[in-house]
Design a protein around this motif. Structure first.
Motif, PDB file in Angstrom:
ATOM      1  N   ASN A   1       0.851  -1.188   0.000  1.00  0.00           N
ATOM      2  CA  ASN A   1       0.000   0.000   0.000  1.00  0.00           C
ATOM      3  C   ASN A   1       0.887   1.238   0.000  1.00  0.00           C
ATOM      4  N   PRO A   2       0.653   2.181  -0.909  1.00  0.00           N
ATOM      5  CA  PRO A   2       1.522   3.357  -0.994  1.00  0.00           C
ATOM      6  C   PRO A   2       1.357   4.369   0.142  1.00  0.00           C
ATOM      7  N   ALA A   3       0.321   4.231   0.944  1.00  0.00           N
ATOM      8  CA  ALA A   3       0.107   5.181   2.038  1.00  0.00           C
ATOM      9  C   ALA A   3       1.190   5.034   3.100  1.00  0.00           C
ATOM     10  N   GLU A   4       1.504   6.132   3.763  1.00  0.00           N
ATOM     11  CA  GLU A   4       2.414   6.069   4.905  1.00  0.00           C
ATOM     12  C   GLU A   4       1.702   5.273   5.997  1.00  0.00           C
ATOM     13  N   THR A   5       2.336   4.219   6.487  1.00  0.00           N
ATOM     14  CA  THR A   5       1.709   3.355   7.473  1.00  0.00           C
ATOM     15  C   THR A   5       2.547   3.314   8.737  1.00  0.00           C
ATOM     16  N   LEU A   6       1.930   3.663   9.831  1.00  0.00           N
ATOM     17  CA  LEU A   6       2.538   3.504  11.149  1.00  0.00           C
ATOM     18  C   LEU A   6       1.917   2.257  11.759  1.00  0.00           C
ATOM     19  N   VAL A   7       2.680   1.569  12.583  1.00  0.00           N
ATOM     20  CA  VAL A   7       2.179   0.309  13.133  1.00  0.00           C
ATOM     21  C   VAL A   7       2.503   0.225  14.620  1.00  0.00           C
ATOM     22  N   SER A   8       1.573  -0.323  15.368  1.00  0.00           N
ATOM     23  CA  SER A   8       1.774  -0.555  16.798  1.00  0.00           C
ATOM     24  C   SER A   8       1.413  -1.993  17.118  1.00  0.00           C
ATOM     25  N   LEU A   9       2.191  -2.586  18.008  1.00  0.00           N
ATOM     26  CA  LEU A   9       1.926  -3.953  18.455  1.00  0.00           C
ATOM     27  C   LEU A   9       1.812  -3.949  19.971  1.00  0.00           C
ATOM     28  N   TYR A  10       0.711  -4.496  20.442  1.00  0.00           N
ATOM     29  CA  TYR A  10       0.463  -4.670  21.872  1.00  0.00           C
ATOM     30  C   TYR A  10       0.182  -6.151  22.097  1.00  0.00           C
ATOM     31  N   ASP A  11       0.570  -6.643  23.249  1.00  0.00           N
ATOM     32  CA  ASP A  11       0.198  -8.011  23.569  1.00  0.00           C
ATOM     33  C   ASP A  11      -0.326  -8.084  24.994  1.00  0.00           C
ATOM     34  N   PHE A  12      -0.932  -9.211  25.305  1.00  0.00           N
ATOM     35  CA  PHE A  12      -1.517  -9.365  26.638  1.00  0.00           C
ATOM     36  C   PHE A  12      -1.537 -10.825  27.037  1.00  0.00           C
ATOM     37  N   ALA A  13      -1.473 -11.041  28.302  1.00  0.00           N
ATOM     38  CA  ALA A  13      -1.736 -12.316  28.954  1.00  0.00           C
ATOM     39  C   ALA A  13      -2.597 -11.919  30.152  1.00  0.00           C
ATOM     40  N   THR A  14      -1.989 -11.832  31.330  1.00  0.00           N
ATOM     41  CA  THR A  14      -2.714 -11.295  32.474  1.00  0.00           C
ATOM     42  C   THR A  14      -2.759  -9.775  32.392  1.00  0.00           C
ATOM     43  N   ASN A  15      -1.639  -9.189  31.976  1.00  0.00           N
ATOM     44  CA  ASN A  15      -1.526  -7.742  31.798  1.00  0.00           C
ATOM     45  C   ASN A  15      -1.191  -7.435  30.349  1.00  0.00           C
ATOM     46  N   HIS A  16      -1.442  -6.199  29.940  1.00  0.00           N
ATOM     47  CA  HIS A  16      -1.091  -5.814  28.575  1.00  0.00           C
ATOM     48  C   HIS A  16       0.322  -5.240  28.554  1.00  0.00           C
ATOM     49  N   ARG A  17       0.919  -5.232  27.373  1.00  0.00           N
ATOM     50  CA  ARG A  17       2.289  -4.730  27.224  1.00  0.00           C
ATOM     51  C   ARG A  17       2.399  -4.055  25.861  1.00  0.00           C
ATOM     52  N   VAL A  18       3.119  -2.942  25.834  1.00  0.00           N
ATOM     53  CA  VAL A  18       3.434  -2.276  24.575  1.00  0.00           C
ATOM     54  C   VAL A  18       4.705  -2.927  24.032  1.00  0.00           C
ATOM     55  N   VAL A  19       4.623  -3.546  22.867  1.00  0.00           N
ATOM     56  CA  VAL A  19       5.788  -4.150  22.238  1.00  0.00           C
ATOM     57  C   VAL A  19       6.507  -3.073  21.429  1.00  0.00           C
ATOM     58  N   TYR A  20       5.757  -2.357  20.589  1.00  0.00           N
ATOM     59  CA  TYR A  20       6.261  -1.155  19.933  1.00  0.00           C
ATOM     60  C   TYR A  20       5.079  -0.296  19.515  1.00  0.00           C
ATOM     61  N   GLU A  21       5.329   1.016  19.449  1.00  0.00           N
ATOM     62  CA  GLU A  21       4.288   1.968  19.082  1.00  0.00           C
ATOM     63  C   GLU A  21       4.789   2.918  18.017  1.00  0.00           C
ATOM     64  N   TYR A  22       4.053   3.009  16.959  1.00  0.00           N
ATOM     65  CA  TYR A  22       4.135   4.025  15.922  1.00  0.00           C
ATOM     66  C   TYR A  22       5.384   4.068  15.043  1.00  0.00           C
ATOM     67  N   PRO A  23       6.209   3.033  14.952  1.00  0.00           N
ATOM     68  CA  PRO A  23       7.261   3.158  13.946  1.00  0.00           C
ATOM     69  C   PRO A  23       6.631   3.053  12.556  1.00  0.00           C
ATOM     70  N   ALA A  24       7.323   3.620  11.577  1.00  0.00           N
ATOM     71  CA  ALA A  24       6.880   3.421  10.200  1.00  0.00           C
ATOM     72  C   ALA A  24       6.932   1.925   9.907  1.00  0.00           C
ATOM     73  N   LEU A  25       6.043   1.460   9.065  1.00  0.00           N
ATOM     74  CA  LEU A  25       5.945   0.040   8.766  1.00  0.00           C
ATOM     75  C   LEU A  25       7.294  -0.556   8.366  1.00  0.00           C
ATOM     76  N   ASN A  26       8.071   0.172   7.591  1.00  0.00           N
ATOM     77  CA  ASN A  26       9.377  -0.344   7.150  1.00  0.00           C
ATOM     78  C   ASN A  26      10.382  -0.479   8.277  1.00  0.00           C
ATOM     79  N   HIS A  27      10.105   0.153   9.412  1.00  0.00           N
ATOM     80  CA  HIS A  27      11.021   0.086  10.543  1.00  0.00           C
ATOM     81  C   HIS A  27      10.488  -0.764  11.694  1.00  0.00           C
TER      82      HIS A  27
END
Length: 71
Positions: free
Chosen positions: A40-66
């Motif tokens: 997709n040619p649009a600029e894409t930012l991506v965030s990954l969160y995960d959870f088990a008992t608690n949630h965790r930020v794995v990464y937030e807002y890097p450009a898709l290529n990074h």
């Protein structure tokens, strides 16, 4: 107003014990999703969160290529 050429992809992954049997499939699916989004040619930012008992930020807002899963 949203920017027409920018988008945010947010992924929430379950890392609880009940996912153990499909962990590999889920990780491969996540990587495939991100790689497919690169077409997709649009600029894409991506965030990954995960959870088990608690949630965790794995990464937030890097450009898709990074994002760690697509390097």
């Amino acid at each position: 107003m949203p920017h027409p050429r920018r988008r945010l992809l947010v992924v929430l992954m379950d890392r609880s014990g009940s996912m153990h049997q499909v962990k590999n499939d889920a990780e491969c699916g996540h990587i495939t999703l991100l790689l497919e989004q690169k077409t997709n040619p649009a600029e894409t930012l991506v965030s990954l969160y995960d959870f088990a008992t608690n949630h965790r930020v794995v990464y937030e807002y890097p450009a898709l290529n990074h994002a760690p899963s697509t390097r």
